[in-house]
Write a protein that holds these residues in place. Structure first.
Motif, PDB file in Angstrom:
ATOM      1  N   HIS A   1      49.161  38.263  37.398  1.00  0.00           N
ATOM      2  CA  HIS A   1      48.083  39.033  36.789  1.00  0.00           C
ATOM      3  C   HIS A   1      47.006  38.104  36.236  1.00  0.00           C
ATOM      4  O   HIS A   1      47.283  37.114  35.556  1.00  0.00           O
ATOM      5  CB  HIS A   1      48.636  39.914  35.665  1.00  0.00           C
ATOM      6  CG  HIS A   1      47.589  40.734  34.981  1.00  0.00           C
ATOM      7  ND1 HIS A   1      46.952  41.793  35.593  1.00  0.00           N
ATOM      8  CD2 HIS A   1      47.047  40.624  33.733  1.00  0.00           C
ATOM      9  CE1 HIS A   1      46.087  42.318  34.753  1.00  0.00           C
ATOM     10  NE2 HIS A   1      46.126  41.632  33.624  1.00  0.00           N
TER      11      HIS A   1
ATOM     12  N   ILE B   1      38.159  36.928  42.253  1.00  0.00           N
ATOM     13  CA  ILE B   1      38.382  36.718  43.681  1.00  0.00           C
ATOM     14  C   ILE B   1      37.147  36.064  44.281  1.00  0.00           C
ATOM     15  O   ILE B   1      36.023  36.543  44.101  1.00  0.00           O
ATOM     16  CB  ILE B   1      38.683  38.044  44.402  1.00  0.00           C
ATOM     17  CG1 ILE B   1      39.945  38.685  43.821  1.00  0.00           C
ATOM     18  CG2 ILE B   1      38.837  37.822  45.907  1.00  0.00           C
ATOM     19  CD1 ILE B   1      40.238  40.060  44.357  1.00  0.00           C
TER      20      ILE B   1
ATOM     21  N   ALA C   1      44.686  40.309  40.617  1.00  0.00           N
ATOM     22  CA  ALA C   1      43.868  39.103  40.478  1.00  0.00           C
ATOM     23  C   ALA C   1      42.735  39.335  39.492  1.00  0.00           C
ATOM     24  O   ALA C   1      42.138  40.420  39.444  1.00  0.00           O
ATOM     25  CB  ALA C   1      43.299  38.691  41.839  1.00  0.00           C
TER      26      ALA C   1
ATOM     27  N   LEU D   1      51.195  35.652  43.419  1.00  0.00           N
ATOM     28  CA  LEU D   1      49.990  35.924  42.631  1.00  0.00           C
ATOM     29  C   LEU D   1      50.343  36.663  41.356  1.00  0.00           C
ATOM     30  O   LEU D   1      51.013  37.701  41.383  1.00  0.00           O
ATOM     31  CB  LEU D   1      49.010  36.751  43.464  1.00  0.00           C
ATOM     32  CG  LEU D   1      47.683  37.103  42.795  1.00  0.00           C
ATOM     33  CD1 LEU D   1      46.813  35.862  42.652  1.00  0.00           C
ATOM     34  CD2 LEU D   1      46.955  38.177  43.601  1.00  0.00           C
TER      35      LEU D   1
ATOM     36  N   LEU E   1      50.382  36.962  49.481  1.00  0.00           N
ATOM     37  CA  LEU E   1      50.035  37.110  48.068  1.00  0.00           C
ATOM     38  C   LEU E   1      51.261  37.349  47.197  1.00  0.00           C
ATOM     39  O   LEU E   1      51.379  36.777  46.104  1.00  0.00           O
ATOM     40  CB  LEU E   1      49.034  38.256  47.899  1.00  0.00           C
ATOM     41  CG  LEU E   1      47.638  38.002  48.473  1.00  0.00           C
ATOM     42  CD1 LEU E   1      46.785  39.263  48.392  1.00  0.00           C
ATOM     43  CD2 LEU E   1      46.950  36.853  47.743  1.00  0.00           C
TER      44      LEU E   1
ATOM     45  N   GLU F   1      45.082  35.980  37.653  1.00  0.00           N
ATOM     46  CA  GLU F   1      44.847  34.683  38.266  1.00  0.00           C
ATOM     47  C   GLU F   1      43.614  34.734  39.179  1.00  0.00           C
ATOM     48  O   GLU F   1      43.184  35.807  39.616  1.00  0.00           O
ATOM     49  CB  GLU F   1      46.066  34.235  39.067  1.00  0.00           C
ATOM     50  CG  GLU F   1      47.223  33.784  38.188  1.00  0.00           C
ATOM     51  CD  GLU F   1      48.305  33.065  38.972  1.00  0.00           C
ATOM     52  OE1 GLU F   1      48.817  32.043  38.472  1.00  0.00           O
ATOM     53  OE2 GLU F   1      48.657  33.545  40.075  1.00  0.00           O
ATOM     54  N   THR F   2      43.061  33.558  39.467  1.00  0.00           N
ATOM     55  CA  THR F   2      41.892  33.449  40.340  1.00  0.00           C
ATOM     56  C   THR F   2      42.346  33.134  41.758  1.00  0.00           C
ATOM     57  O   THR F   2      43.119  32.197  41.982  1.00  0.00           O
ATOM     58  CB  THR F   2      40.937  32.344  39.846  1.00  0.00           C
ATOM     59  OG1 THR F   2      40.487  32.678  38.529  1.00  0.00           O
ATOM     60  CG2 THR F   2      39.731  32.213  40.763  1.00  0.00           C
ATOM     61  N   LEU F   3      41.848  33.921  42.696  1.00  0.00           N
ATOM     62  CA  LEU F   3      42.238  33.821  44.105  1.00  0.00           C
ATOM     63  C   LEU F   3      41.051  33.383  44.949  1.00  0.00           C
ATOM     64  O   LEU F   3      39.955  33.949  44.839  1.00  0.00           O
ATOM     65  CB  LEU F   3      42.734  35.190  44.591  1.00  0.00           C
ATOM     66  CG  LEU F   3      42.944  35.387  46.100  1.00  0.00           C
ATOM     67  CD1 LEU F   3      44.071  34.505  46.607  1.00  0.00           C
ATOM     68  CD2 LEU F   3      43.221  36.868  46.396  1.00  0.00           C
TER      69      LEU F   3
ATOM     70  N   ASP G   1      43.727  29.454  41.063  1.00  0.00           N
ATOM     71  CA  ASP G   1      45.188  29.452  40.982  1.00  0.00           C
ATOM     72  C   ASP G   1      45.852  29.560  42.354  1.00  0.00           C
ATOM     73  O   ASP G   1      46.918  28.988  42.582  1.00  0.00           O
ATOM     74  CB  ASP G   1      45.655  30.619  40.100  1.00  0.00           C
ATOM     75  CG  ASP G   1      45.109  30.522  38.694  1.00  0.00           C
ATOM     76  OD1 ASP G   1      45.477  29.568  37.985  1.00  0.00           O
ATOM     77  OD2 ASP G   1      44.291  31.383  38.318  1.00  0.00           O
TER      78      ASP G   1
ATOM     79  N   GLY H   1      44.251  41.540  46.800  1.00  0.00           N
ATOM     80  CA  GLY H   1      44.249  40.698  45.613  1.00  0.00           C
ATOM     81  C   GLY H   1      43.885  41.493  44.382  1.00  0.00           C
ATOM     82  O   GLY H   1      44.490  41.339  43.312  1.00  0.00           O
ATOM     83  N   ARG H   2      42.898  42.377  44.525  1.00  0.00           N
ATOM     84  CA  ARG H   2      42.515  43.235  43.399  1.00  0.00           C
ATOM     85  C   ARG H   2      43.632  44.222  43.061  1.00  0.00           C
ATOM     86  O   ARG H   2      43.954  44.442  41.884  1.00  0.00           O
ATOM     87  CB  ARG H   2      41.223  43.982  43.747  1.00  0.00           C
ATOM     88  CG  ARG H   2      40.606  44.710  42.577  1.00  0.00           C
ATOM     89  CD  ARG H   2      40.078  43.724  41.535  1.00  0.00           C
ATOM     90  NE  ARG H   2      38.893  43.012  41.998  1.00  0.00           N
ATOM     91  CZ  ARG H   2      38.476  41.858  41.493  1.00  0.00           C
ATOM     92  NH1 ARG H   2      39.132  41.281  40.516  1.00  0.00           N
ATOM     93  NH2 ARG H   2      37.385  41.272  41.965  1.00  0.00           N
TER      94      ARG H   2
END
Length: 335
Positions: free
Chosen positions: A144, A173, A170, A142, A136, A146-148, A216, A165-166
């Motif tokens: 701020h 998610i 992100a 990754l 990540l 963005e979609t993971l 993303d 991710g959180r």
């Protein structure tokens, strides 16, 4: 000469080729330490080595003892190793041979066990947690909001990636998992949407959820058609990070789709990061702190005696397990 128990395969094949046997205990050479093993991590890489060693990027000379990482106590030092290593509890990554009562490890692959972490949680964080963090932060970069999208989101790496991710900012998610139980776990861990990657319509569900924008970042470890579908979902400037192909099918990608949308496909290999000892130690401590403060939940998939390593492999290959699988040396025959 002292002996120990180990698990090796003398030929590739199904889990039954894993043989629990007695061998001479190794002695550390210059720059190495001998570790009395307390717990061993089981990874999908072990399954790949056992079932199809020719497809693995590192050779597996026969007979081969699996096991990339373990926790334990340093009981003997090779020439040139500082005495302060004697008796230390550590997490070690020799890359092979950990399916044993004892393992010899180069001193530069010995890492302090973060205070307060159990052996089981340390093993989950060391390979799976560090993989999720490094993918990540350094491979996917990754950003701020963005979609993971995480494939294998209920697995050892995936469930930690959803949570990290959180932590790393992100915005949305999406977790891919094969069963309702796994998807419920992924949702509890923080995913905004979960989908069944076996459903042919799952890419459309992702497009609808993202209002047609796509994602993303993709963390991809499945391979085959699923990998192709994941890449097709990338938004402009999107990045797909490939760190495995658990299906056994290599993804076939039409690279002509990359330039018009400025897409990137990047490979990730965990071992290369181990040469950056400070990065490993600092990130491992960061993950341990997240666990101790309740911001990161480690999923344990179960424990097996070393002599039942084949059972652990069967469970891993069944795709019904979630979290980290652990082997523990049998007490019989241990000093």
């Amino acid at each position: 000469m002292p002996t120990m128990n180990t698990v090796r395969f003398h030929q590739s094949g199904e889990p039954e080729v894993l043989i629990y046997e007695q061998v001479d205990r190794p002695a550390p050479m210059a720059g190495q330490v001998l570790v009395k093993v307390s717990a061993i991590g089981v990874n999908y890489a072990d399954v790949m080595r056992r079932s199809a060693p020719d497809s693995y990027p590192v050779p597996s000379p026969l007979p081969y003892a699996l096991g990339g990482e373990a926790t334990g106590t340093i009981v003997e030092l090779g020439a040139g190793v500082s005495p302060h290593y004697q008796g230390r509890r550590a997490i070690v990554f020799p890359g092979a041979g950990c399916y044993s009562d004892y393992v010899v490890v180069p001193v530069d692959r010995v890492f302090d066990l973060p205070e307060g972490l159990s052996d089981e949680d340390a093993l989950a964080l060391f390979v799976q947690g560090l993989t999720a963090a490094f993918v990540l932060r350094y491979s996917a970069r990754l950003a701020h909001n963005e979609t993971l999208l995480v494939q294998g989101a209920a697995g050892g790496v995936g469930n930690l990636a959803v949570q990290l991710g959180r932590q790393y900012g992100a915005g949305k998610i999406i977790g891919c998992a094969s069963s309702p139980e796994k998807r419920a776990l992924v949702e509890r861990l923080g995913a905004d949407l979960t989908v069944d990657y076996r459903d042919p319509a799952w890419p459309d569900q992702v497009r609808d959820f993202t209002q047609g924008k796509g994602v993303d970042v993709v963390m991809e470890m499945t391979g085959g058609t699923v990998a192709h579908q994941s890449i097709s979902l990338l938004a402009p400037f999107g990045r797909s990070i490939i760190y495995g192909h658990s299906s056994g099918e290599k993804p076939i990608v039409d690279i002509s789709i990359l330039p018009p949308r400025n897409l990137s496909i990047t490979g990730f290999y965990f071992r290369a990061f181990l040469d950056r000892a400070d990065l490993v130690a600092n990130t491992l401590q960061e993950l341990a702190t997240l666990v101790s403060t309740g911001r990161l939940e480690v999923q344990q998939g179960g424990k097996f005696p070393l002599s039942e390593a084949a059972s652990a492999h069967r469970l891993l290959e069944s795709r019904t397990s979630t979290g980290k699988l652990i082997l523990e040396p049998d007490e019989q025959g241990r000093d």
